[in-house]
Design an enzyme around this catalytic site. Sequence first.
Site, mmCIF file in Angstrom:
data_model
loop_
_atom_site.group_PDB
_atom_site.id
_atom_site.type_symbol
_atom_site.label_atom_id
_atom_site.label_comp_id
_atom_site.label_asym_id
_atom_site.label_seq_id
_atom_site.Cartn_x
_atom_site.Cartn_y
_atom_site.Cartn_z
ATOM 1 N N LYS A 83 2.311 -4.218 10.912
ATOM 2 C CA LYS A 83 0.973 -4.297 11.491
ATOM 3 C C LYS A 83 1.098 -4.931 12.861
ATOM 4 C CE LYS A 83 -3.300 -3.530 10.026
ATOM 5 N NZ LYS A 83 -3.633 -2.626 8.908
ATOM 6 N N LYS B 166 0.831 -1.214 0.000
ATOM 7 C CA LYS B 166 0.000 0.000 0.000
ATOM 8 C C LYS B 166 0.861 1.259 0.000
ATOM 9 C CE LYS B 166 -3.390 -0.532 2.903
ATOM 10 N NZ LYS B 166 -4.232 -0.476 4.130
#
Length: 420
Positions: A106, A94
């Site tokens: 994450k 992304k």
Amino acid sequence: MEKKISLYASVNKQLEKAAGIMGLDPDIQAILSKSTNEVRINFPVKMDDGRIEMFSGYRVQHNDILGPYKGGLRFNPSVDIDEVRALAAWMTWKCALSHIPYGGAKGGIQMDPGHYSIKELEHITRRFTYAIANNIGPEYDIPAPDMGTNAQIMAWILDTYLSSIPPHERKNCLHVVTGKPLASGGSVGRTKATGQGVVYCIQEWAKMRKFRLNKATYTIQGFGNVGSWAARLLKPQKAVLLAVEDATGAIACASGIDPDQLAVYVEKNNGVKGYPRAKAIDRETFFRTKADIFIPAALESQITEHTAPLLNVKIVAEGANGPTDPVGDSILQKRKIEIIPDILCNSGGVIVSYFEWLQNKRSESWDLEEVDGKLYKRITASFKETYETAQKYKTDARTAAYIVALSSLEKAYKERGIFP
Ligand code: GLU
């Protein structure tokens, strides 16, 4: 909700497909198919009633060739190493697709935040932050909100991080986390940013396909931050919301559901179930609802071999990360249902996180016009690059978005080489 297969296997399947089409160097593919660091922490927290409860928290740092690790923290029962690994890799793609100077990471804690008091949530957040303080940093790894977390939780992370490092090292550390409340260094426009990005992408798609959004119909899965903001921002476009599903149930109304009223109801009742201005429907009816647009904005792996054949829409705008699994994806392609892929469609959140990070570093605060204007410029540029790449390689939009992201990563590796 259906049992999920390995998410990380899906990520690598998507990677393999794009790598094959673009001719990615196999050495680079091998590097990108593994995460760099994976931290798992089991930690105790004292509950309001004096009991001790054990929690498992994760931070996976996938890749940092393009800049510091970046990505959200998720508080949800689904959190495990496989999910966090997949979500971390998606952050790498992304950020590379958006051309923002970040890598991907994450994290999360396996729990249902709805089961805990505010005080308990604060203690869980602070204890976890203290445990990972050495693994994050304003120029190293920058967490942000994700499912089950919000600006308040980011404020506790900032405060705990600052308390965990020696005073002489504190300097300006506001940018150790993004998605903060305004008074703690947050940016205007960050809360709605992911939903805003979804709407900008839908508008670009509509322009490209000469499709009118006025009176266009749509359905949404998930009415949390992303889903509710996407719906509220589609209202001025005069699009009509026909059905909504979340973890509590599904509702529909043929004459349209007002997103603002539903958002107030969901805030109070923690879900769409029982909303008085719509009728309750089952999951299958929700997926079968005929509409122009479907916005999945909840968990991953929702569009599968079971649900993809039911969808009766023109376009799926992926507000969630990984809502379509590889089998679901190929069914949609065969059925000529278009997809605006997640790493493009939901990139508004991390793009505005980047703006917040820049404002903190420069001791600036931008107004909403500036934030929205810059977001629009970046996300529409990514949209254009993705669809031009799709044409060039005669492939689908998801694979094209991967090709753009992987080309940036490959270039950086070729220029820098591998140490030693
Ligand atoms: N959690 C969001 C995402 O999945 C935002 C991440 C960020 O702002 O760093 O894109």
